[in-house]
Design an enzyme around this catalytic site. Structure first.
Site, PDB file in Angstrom:
ATOM      1  N   GLU A  47       0.875  -1.182   0.000  1.00  0.00           N
ATOM      2  CA  GLU A  47       0.000   0.000   0.000  1.00  0.00           C
ATOM      3  C   GLU A  47       0.910   1.229   0.000  1.00  0.00           C
ATOM      4  O   GLU A  47       1.639   1.460   0.963  1.00  0.00           O
ATOM      5  CB  GLU A  47      -0.884  -0.066   1.256  1.00  0.00           C
ATOM      6  CG  GLU A  47      -2.127   0.766   1.160  1.00  0.00           C
ATOM      7  CD  GLU A  47      -3.013   0.422  -0.030  1.00  0.00           C
ATOM      8  OE1 GLU A  47      -3.275  -0.771  -0.280  1.00  0.00           O
ATOM      9  OE2 GLU A  47      -3.433   1.363  -0.731  1.00  0.00           O
ATOM     10  N   SER A  48       0.855   1.978  -1.094  1.00  0.00           N
ATOM     11  CA  SER A  48       1.827   3.067  -1.247  1.00  0.00           C
ATOM     12  C   SER A  48       1.682   4.148  -0.176  1.00  0.00           C
ATOM     13  O   SER A  48       2.667   4.770   0.231  1.00  0.00           O
ATOM     14  CB  SER A  48       1.712   3.679  -2.644  1.00  0.00           C
ATOM     15  OG  SER A  48       0.412   4.176  -2.861  1.00  0.00           O
ATOM     16  N   CYS A  77       4.235  -2.406  -8.518  1.00  0.00           N
ATOM     17  CA  CYS A  77       2.884  -2.066  -8.061  1.00  0.00           C
ATOM     18  C   CYS A  77       2.911  -0.870  -7.094  1.00  0.00           C
ATOM     19  O   CYS A  77       3.217   0.231  -7.525  1.00  0.00           O
ATOM     20  CB  CYS A  77       2.189  -3.289  -7.476  1.00  0.00           C
ATOM     21  SG  CYS A  77       0.412  -3.120  -7.566  1.00  0.00           S
ATOM     22  N   ARG A 103      -3.652   5.466  -9.307  1.00  0.00           N
ATOM     23  CA  ARG A 103      -3.783   4.341  -8.371  1.00  0.00           C
ATOM     24  C   ARG A 103      -5.109   3.616  -8.571  1.00  0.00           C
ATOM     25  O   ARG A 103      -6.121   4.222  -8.892  1.00  0.00           O
ATOM     26  CB  ARG A 103      -3.707   4.861  -6.933  1.00  0.00           C
ATOM     27  CG  ARG A 103      -2.337   5.404  -6.586  1.00  0.00           C
ATOM     28  CD  ARG A 103      -2.297   5.871  -5.149  1.00  0.00           C
ATOM     29  NE  ARG A 103      -2.642   4.801  -4.240  1.00  0.00           N
ATOM     30  CZ  ARG A 103      -3.082   4.996  -2.990  1.00  0.00           C
ATOM     31  NH1 ARG A 103      -3.235   6.208  -2.527  1.00  0.00           N
ATOM     32  NH2 ARG A 103      -3.372   3.959  -2.228  1.00  0.00           N
ATOM     33  N   ILE A 137      -2.736  -6.727  -9.283  1.00  0.00           N
ATOM     34  CA  ILE A 137      -3.578  -6.755  -8.078  1.00  0.00           C
ATOM     35  C   ILE A 137      -3.829  -5.320  -7.623  1.00  0.00           C
ATOM     36  O   ILE A 137      -2.928  -4.656  -7.126  1.00  0.00           O
ATOM     37  CB  ILE A 137      -2.894  -7.554  -6.949  1.00  0.00           C
ATOM     38  CG1 ILE A 137      -2.557  -8.973  -7.424  1.00  0.00           C
ATOM     39  CG2 ILE A 137      -3.795  -7.583  -5.706  1.00  0.00           C
ATOM     40  CD1 ILE A 137      -1.674  -9.752  -6.462  1.00  0.00           C
ATOM     41  N   HIS A 174       3.122  -7.706 -10.672  1.00  0.00           N
ATOM     42  CA  HIS A 174       3.870  -8.381  -9.594  1.00  0.00           C
ATOM     43  C   HIS A 174       4.737  -9.530 -10.121  1.00  0.00           C
ATOM     44  O   HIS A 174       4.349 -10.694  -9.985  1.00  0.00           O
ATOM     45  CB  HIS A 174       2.877  -8.965  -8.583  1.00  0.00           C
ATOM     46  CG  HIS A 174       2.218  -7.959  -7.713  1.00  0.00           C
ATOM     47  ND1 HIS A 174       2.719  -7.605  -6.482  1.00  0.00           N
ATOM     48  CD2 HIS A 174       1.106  -7.226  -7.893  1.00  0.00           C
ATOM     49  CE1 HIS A 174       1.937  -6.701  -5.925  1.00  0.00           C
ATOM     50  NE2 HIS A 174       0.951  -6.452  -6.764  1.00  0.00           N
ATOM     51  N   GLU A 176       7.152 -10.913  -8.799  1.00  0.00           N
ATOM     52  CA  GLU A 176       7.582 -11.807  -7.705  1.00  0.00           C
ATOM     53  C   GLU A 176       6.552 -12.903  -7.431  1.00  0.00           C
ATOM     54  O   GLU A 176       6.812 -13.817  -6.668  1.00  0.00           O
ATOM     55  CB  GLU A 176       7.870 -10.984  -6.436  1.00  0.00           C
ATOM     56  CG  GLU A 176       6.667 -10.455  -5.680  1.00  0.00           C
ATOM     57  CD  GLU A 176       5.950  -9.307  -6.386  1.00  0.00           C
ATOM     58  OE1 GLU A 176       6.319  -8.941  -7.517  1.00  0.00           O
ATOM     59  OE2 GLU A 176       4.978  -8.791  -5.803  1.00  0.00           O
TER      60      GLU A 176
END
Ligand code: GLN
Length: 195
Positions: A47-48, A77, A103, A137, A174, A176
């Site tokens: 969450e930025s 992200c 966002r 996501i 993402h 990862e």
């Protein structure tokens, strides 16, 4: 080579697993002094706004900006939002990349999706050029890419989801969370170019 993964919040553990699979020394980063020994840094998904609050609290904002002047940083992200110059909201950003982001541009968590991307730059690490399967996501959209920043990947409808500005990288998705290590390998190339 030592790569740090910002571990304030979010899915830093998955990046560490993937980096270690590539035989890279990878460490969690929470404090400014930990940046000193690093050759590159990944800012994960999460969450930025939380990254921003915690980075301010731990005195990380300016050290991260200075690190990004010299060394490779990759934001995935929420990390892509955090490295950007503009997210249309009053939240702490590193402002390292000349991109603006929207966002949650694809909708809420339930609107998360996967897509195959054509990413020509990945041919540098694997010449077979197969599509890259990307997981989004509650992802940000990269709305505009300015100055020295360049588009690395788009969705089929033309919307930008990956960008690069010299040694700085931003992806809306993402990498990862997949078995495909090409994006991590591509980032490691950028890291090496600054060592
Ligand atoms: N929606 C989050 C944000 O705006 C990003 C989501 C993610 O990192 N998967 O910061």
């Amino acid at each position: 080579m030592q790569i740090g993964v910002l571990a304030l919040q979010g899915d830093f553990a998955e990046h560490l697993v993937l980096l270690r699979r590539l035989d890279v020394q990878a460490v969690e980063v929470r404090l400014p002094a930990q940046l000193d020994s690093l050759d590159g840094l990944i800012i994960p998904g999460g969450e930025s706004t939380t990254f921003g609050k915690l980075a301010v609290h731990y005195g990380l904002v300016e050290p991260l900006r200075q690190f990004g002047q010299r060394k490779a940083i990759w934001g995935t992200c929420a990390g892509a939002i955090f490295v950007s110059k503009d997210a249309h909201r009053d939240q702490p950003l590193l402002g390292l990349m000349d991109i603006s982001v929207a966002r949650n541009a694809f909708g809420r968590q339930v609107a998360s999706f996967e897509a195959n991307l054509d990413v020509p730059a990945l041919c540098q690490v694997d010449p077979d050029g197969r599509p890259y399967h990307a997981i989004f996501i509650r992802a940000p959209l990269i709305e505009a890419v300015r100055g020295q920043a360049q588009v690395l990947a788009k969705l089929e409808d033309g919307r930008i989801v990956a960008a690069q500005e010299g040694h700085l990288l931003a992806t809306s998705f993402h990498p990862e969370l997949t078995e495909d290590t090409r994006f991590h390998q591509y980032f490691l190339q950028l890291v090496r170019s600054r060592m």
